[in-house]
Design an enzyme around this catalytic site. Structure first.
Site, mmCIF file in Angstrom:
data_model
loop_
_atom_site.group_PDB
_atom_site.id
_atom_site.type_symbol
_atom_site.label_atom_id
_atom_site.label_comp_id
_atom_site.label_asym_id
_atom_site.label_seq_id
_atom_site.Cartn_x
_atom_site.Cartn_y
_atom_site.Cartn_z
ATOM 1 N N LYS A 208 -0.818 -6.767 -3.616
ATOM 2 C CA LYS A 208 0.288 -7.703 -3.801
ATOM 3 C C LYS A 208 0.236 -8.810 -2.742
ATOM 4 O O LYS A 208 0.462 -9.981 -3.036
ATOM 5 C CB LYS A 208 1.618 -6.942 -3.761
ATOM 6 N N ASP B 170 11.122 -6.528 -9.264
ATOM 7 C CA ASP B 170 10.626 -5.387 -10.033
ATOM 8 C C ASP B 170 11.478 -5.159 -11.281
ATOM 9 O O ASP B 170 11.089 -4.403 -12.172
ATOM 10 C CB ASP B 170 10.711 -4.108 -9.175
ATOM 11 N N GLN C 61 8.269 -0.663 -2.269
ATOM 12 C CA GLN C 61 7.220 0.115 -2.943
ATOM 13 C C GLN C 61 7.678 1.563 -3.146
ATOM 14 O O GLN C 61 8.095 2.220 -2.196
ATOM 15 C CB GLN C 61 5.932 0.056 -2.092
#
Ligand code: NDP
Length: 285
Positions: free
Chosen positions: A53, A120, A97
């Site tokens: 990322k 997300d 994460q």
């Protein structure tokens, strides 16, 4: 023999387009879209994802911050960091994460992220918007799958789509996105009876079960589009999907490989969401 849906190539195209758009965005507005990535603990797979990322941010020209916290970080400490990032004008997207260490409640953390920075799309506000069909962000993996289906050229309207898996991050939102495209959608899970027969009805089969090579060619209708979300590490360290590529590719018209299918698309969609979040932040100024 099936044609390959090349996630590496499609994701590169998406990133190249984002890079061009970002250059213009920075020129027009004097700042770059900013993504904060938070990682807690030492999970090796999470570390690989976070590094990818960060690399994608550099490639496209985003501002990025990594917050690597130790395994013993408390829930309160993590909540404080999320709050700080919520109030930081340089940061337009926040990604925590997953998975988090067991002593931290993932739902509590997700709910603390400002929905406008939730790139997300896991926050209940964004999940609800996806259900209604009026959304700012799409969840990255299902959005990546939709791009790959588009690449196959198949029109989803009226098609039978079967999603195997009903997780909140893949299966459920995937089914919703297919429904928004007027497909007839069936969701299967571990309690589904006659899984094979249902899978055999699919014009488009999306598999997200987390079981290495479970879906073999005999689950697949001749000419189906097969999308393999799974990522499983075999004992010999080989990365494989939830679909048995060898037998499935003899039946499918299009199929995604693992690696190089859905995985790179997920990151490209995260990058897309970050630019969207930065644009939205401008609108709200
Ligand atoms: P979860 O474990 O959260 O969900 C798995 C789903 O599969 C559940 O709904 C479960 O049913 C169902 N399932 C499990 N076993 C069976 C079975 N024998 N028959 C039918 N259904 C079954 O996984 P995720 O959705 O998070 O991830 C799925 C896979 O995708 C994993 O391999 C993961 O690593 C990968 N992944 C890949 C990403 C990428 O970027 N490529 C991103 C996210 C995930 P039930 O609900 O009844 O338990």
């Amino acid at each position: 023999m099936a044609k390959i849906l090349d996630g590496k190539a499609v994701s590169q195209r998406v990133k190249d387009d984002l890079k061009k758009e970002t250059e213009k965005f920075v020129k027009d507005n004097g700042f770059a879209p900013g993504l904060a990535v938070v990682i807690v603990g030492n999970d090796p797979a999470s570390r690989v994802y976070v590094n990818s990322k960060k690399r994608a941010c550099e490639e496209i020209g985003y501002y990025s911050e990594e917050h690597a916290l130790c395994e013993s970080t408390t829930e309160d400490e993590l909540l404080n960091l999320v709050e700080k990032l919520n109030n930081d004008d340089k940061i337009h997207g926040i990604l925590v994460q997953l998975p988090l260490p067991k002593h931290i409640n993932e739902e509590t953390i997700i709910n603390a992220i400002n929905p406008k920075k939730d790139v997300d799309a896991f926050h209940p506000v964004n999940v609800g918007k996806i259900m209604i069909g009026n959304f700012d962000f799409l969840p990255c993996t299902p959005a990546g799958v939709m791009e790959l289906i588009k690449e196959s050229g198949i029109s989803l309207e009226g098609k039978n789509c079967v999603v195997i898996g009903r997780s909140n991050i893949v299966g459920k939102p995937q089914a919703m996105l297919l429904l928004h495209k007027n497909a007839t959608v069936t969701i299967c899970h571990s309690k589904t009876k006659n899984l094979k027969e249902i899978a055999q009805t699919a014009d488009v089969l999306v598999v997200a079960v987390g079981r290495a090579q479970m879906i073999t060619g005999d689950y697949i209708k001749e000419g189906a589009v097969v999308i393999d979300v799974g990522m499983n590490r075999l004992e010999n360290k080989k990365l494989v999907g939830d679909v048995d590529f060898e037998s499935a590719s003899k039946k499918a018209s299009y199929i995604t490989p693992v690696p190089g299918g859905v995985g790179p698309m997920t990151i490209a969609m995260l990058m897309k969401n970050t630019l969207t979040a930065a644009k939205k932040a401008l609108e709200n100024k």
